[in-house]
Scaffold this motif. Structure first.
Motif, PDB file in Angstrom:
ATOM      1  N   LEU A  67       0.823  -1.208   0.000  1.00 16.97           N
ATOM      2  CA  LEU A  67       0.000   0.000   0.000  1.00 16.97           C
ATOM      3  C   LEU A  67       0.857   1.257   0.000  1.00 16.97           C
ATOM      4  N   ALA A  69      -5.145  -1.754   6.208  1.00 16.07           N
ATOM      5  CA  ALA A  69      -5.760  -0.426   6.212  1.00 16.07           C
ATOM      6  C   ALA A  69      -5.812   0.143   7.625  1.00 16.07           C
ATOM      7  N   GLU A 105     -14.131   3.305  -0.006  1.00 11.44           N
ATOM      8  CA  GLU A 105     -15.138   2.539   0.724  1.00 11.44           C
ATOM      9  C   GLU A 105     -14.509   1.746   1.861  1.00 11.44           C
ATOM     10  N   LEU A 106     -13.392   1.036   1.573  1.00 12.90           N
ATOM     11  CA  LEU A 106     -12.727   0.260   2.621  1.00 12.90           C
ATOM     12  C   LEU A 106     -12.157   1.175   3.691  1.00 12.90           C
ATOM     13  N   ALA A 107     -11.580   2.302   3.278  1.00 16.82           N
ATOM     14  CA  ALA A 107     -11.000   3.227   4.255  1.00 16.82           C
ATOM     15  C   ALA A 107     -12.078   3.780   5.177  1.00 16.82           C
ATOM     16  N   PHE A 142      -4.183   6.088   0.435  1.00 10.63           N
ATOM     17  CA  PHE A 142      -4.976   4.858   0.451  1.00 10.63           C
ATOM     18  C   PHE A 142      -6.472   5.171   0.453  1.00 10.63           C
ATOM     19  N   ASP A 147      -6.421  -7.349   4.236  1.00 11.20           N
ATOM     20  CA  ASP A 147      -6.625  -5.999   3.704  1.00 11.20           C
ATOM     21  C   ASP A 147      -7.136  -5.068   4.789  1.00 11.20           C
ATOM     22  N   ALA A 167     -14.783  -8.606   3.480  1.00 13.79           N
ATOM     23  CA  ALA A 167     -13.444  -8.101   3.141  1.00 13.79           C
ATOM     24  C   ALA A 167     -12.372  -9.056   3.646  1.00 13.79           C
ATOM     25  N   GLU A 178      -7.889   7.750  -0.842  1.00  9.41           N
ATOM     26  CA  GLU A 178      -8.279   8.170  -2.186  1.00  9.41           C
ATOM     27  C   GLU A 178      -8.416   6.972  -3.130  1.00  9.41           C
ATOM     28  N   ALA A 179      -7.534   5.980  -2.987  1.00  7.98           N
ATOM     29  CA  ALA A 179      -7.568   4.819  -3.880  1.00  7.98           C
ATOM     30  C   ALA A 179      -8.715   3.871  -3.532  1.00  7.98           C
ATOM     31  N   GLN A 180      -8.984   3.661  -2.231  1.00  9.59           N
ATOM     32  CA  GLN A 180     -10.051   2.739  -1.801  1.00  9.59           C
ATOM     33  C   GLN A 180     -10.909   3.436  -0.744  1.00  9.59           C
TER      34      GLN A 180
END
Length: 460
Positions: free
Chosen positions: A43, A125, A103-105, A97, A121, A117, A99-101
């Motif tokens: 990441l 995070a 929803e998960l963040a 991170f 991962d 999930a 910005e890239a993901q």
């Protein structure tokens, strides 16, 4: 990205200290699980591209121009240390991170990660974002990974034990069969030896009778000599007769002795031959039961991803269509790639009107050039059911040519070749047959369409 004024620690980088109104920051008091550590490094390595050199810690600036893969390989330890010691760098990595993901963040930050999930991962995070309770997430991921590794190891051990038991049962059955066969041969050899001994005893009895006849002949000769003193003419006649009988008796005795010697020699030869046969059979049985030396180690049986290793499934399309020849070049550039080609599927897609012989020659010529350019192992499989007579074909350099046996289709032969490859080796299968593509994909190979190979060969 600017640092907040007044030297205050950036928002989201205080290791979860703000989540409880002034409580002590959460700390992770054990080694980071290996799977989580690799995910965290990946990441941060991906986030490098959005940071300037000035925004990087001094110990990481030397890796700024590296690709993400090389950066993770050579700077992984330094990035992990910087994440732990530099809150500002960790905050910037967390923002990239997020910005890239997003929803998960957002889910990790809220403390309610998705149930579907990957725990690794989620833990990675949480380690970067440091929301309240991140230590529990990382700890749970490590325990989950260890449990999964233990379950895989137990399953592989069980399968290996079953295989060894089957091999042992087969070896025992083979040993029993071979032992019974040797016992039967030994019993037959003993019977034959007893028969030969009886013949030898009979020959010795004949020799003794001959010697007794010789002694009787000598006595008769002596009597004839005594009588010869009285009657000379009768004695001479009788002497000639006795000498003739004596010669015949001696010839018979000599013949009997010679027959006895020859019989004894043949018997010895047969016994030695039988003994050599039994010894060689025993040596063959010993070699048959010998197990090969162990060439592997228990750690080799654990399924894991090695750093820097890629498979055909890891090759991203990178804006390439499924029929772009550049995609095939990317696959063949992987280390130790094996290219399997469904021969007639390709030729009947590209030039179906040509005779089969010319179809094969045209395809094999293009594959030979492709093998020389890429350095990959290339195998071309043709359906043997199409052959009326054996094919007299010299395979071109760098290409293995195989025809399926009677009763076996080329599709089945391709699936067997894929299953024969070790797990982890890049295998690319060229065929537009959906059943073949689905079967080899389930076995870990990468299927590509025949049109892709035809475009690549036409470009050569």
């Amino acid at each position: 990205m600017e640092q907040p004024a007044g030297g205050a620690e950036p928002t989201g980088a205080a290791d979860g200290a703000a989540g409880s109104g002034g409580d002590a920051p959460e700390t992770f008091d054990r080694p980071l699980p290996e799977g989580v550590r690799r995910k965290v490094v990946a990441l941060v390595s991906d986030a490098f591209g959005g940071l300037t050199v000035a925004e990087l810690p001094s110990q990481l600036r030397q890796y700024a121009r590296f690709t993400p893969v090389r950066r993770a390989r050579f700077g992984g330890t330094a990035m992990a240390a910087a994440l732990e010691s530099d809150p500002l760098f960790r905050q910037r990595g967390g923002e990239r991170f997020a910005e890239a993901q997003p929803e998960l963040a957002a889910a990790v930050a809220s403390g309610t990660p998705p149930a579907a999930a990957d725990p690794v991962d989620v833990a990675a995070a949480a380690y970067v974002l440091r929301p309240p309770g991140w230590v529990k997430l990382v700890t749970a991921a490590g325990e989950e990974a260890e449990r999964a590794d233990a379950e895989r190891a137990d399953e592989e051990t069980r399968r290996e034990l079953e295989r060894l038991r089957e091999e042992l049962d087969a070896a025992k059955a083979l040993t029993r069969t071979e032992t019974e066969r040797l016992r039967e041969e030994l019993a037959a050899a003993r019977k034959e030896g007893e028969s030969l001994h009886r013949k030898l005893r009979s020959a010795l009895s004949d020799v003794k009778r001959g010697e007794a006849a010789l002694r009787r002949s000598a006595a008769e000769a002596e009597a004839a000599r005594a009588e010869a003193a009285v009657q000379v003419s009768a004695a001479e006649s009788e002497t000639r007769r006795v000498r003739s009988r004596l010669a015949e008796a001696e010839s018979a005795v000599e013949a009997a002795r010679r027959a006895s010697r020859e019989g004894r020699s043949v018997e010895d030869m047969r016994l030695r031959l039988l003994l050599d046969t039994v010894l060689e059979s025993a040596q063959g049985l010993r070699r048959e039961l010998a197990l090969p030396p162990a060439s592997g180690r228990p750690a080799d049986t654990v399924d894991a991803v090695e750093p820097g290793r890629m498979s055909p499934k890891d090759v991203a399309a990178r804006a390439l269509s499924a029929t772009d020849p550049a995609l095939l070049d990317q696959l063949l550039a992987l280390p130790q790639t094996h290219l399997l080609v469904d021969g007639y599927n390709v030729t009947k897609t590209g030039y179906p009107t040509m005779p089969l012989e010319k179809q094969r020659l045209r395809l094999l010529g293009g594959l030979s050039l492709l093998a020389a350019q890429s350095g990959a192992e290339v195998t071309c499989v043709f359906d043997g059911a199409e052959l009326a007579t054996p094919v007299l074909l010299a395979p071109p350099r760098g290409v293995r040519v195989l025809f399926s046996k009677p009763g076996v289709t080329a599709d089945e032969l391709i699936r067997r070749l894929v299953r024969a490859e070790p797990s982890g080796r890049p295998v690319v299968v060229v065929s537009t047959d959906r059943e073949v593509a689905d079967g080899v994909a389930a076995a870990g190979a990468r299927p590509v369409a025949s049109a892709l190979l035809l475009k690549r060969l036409s470009r050569s």
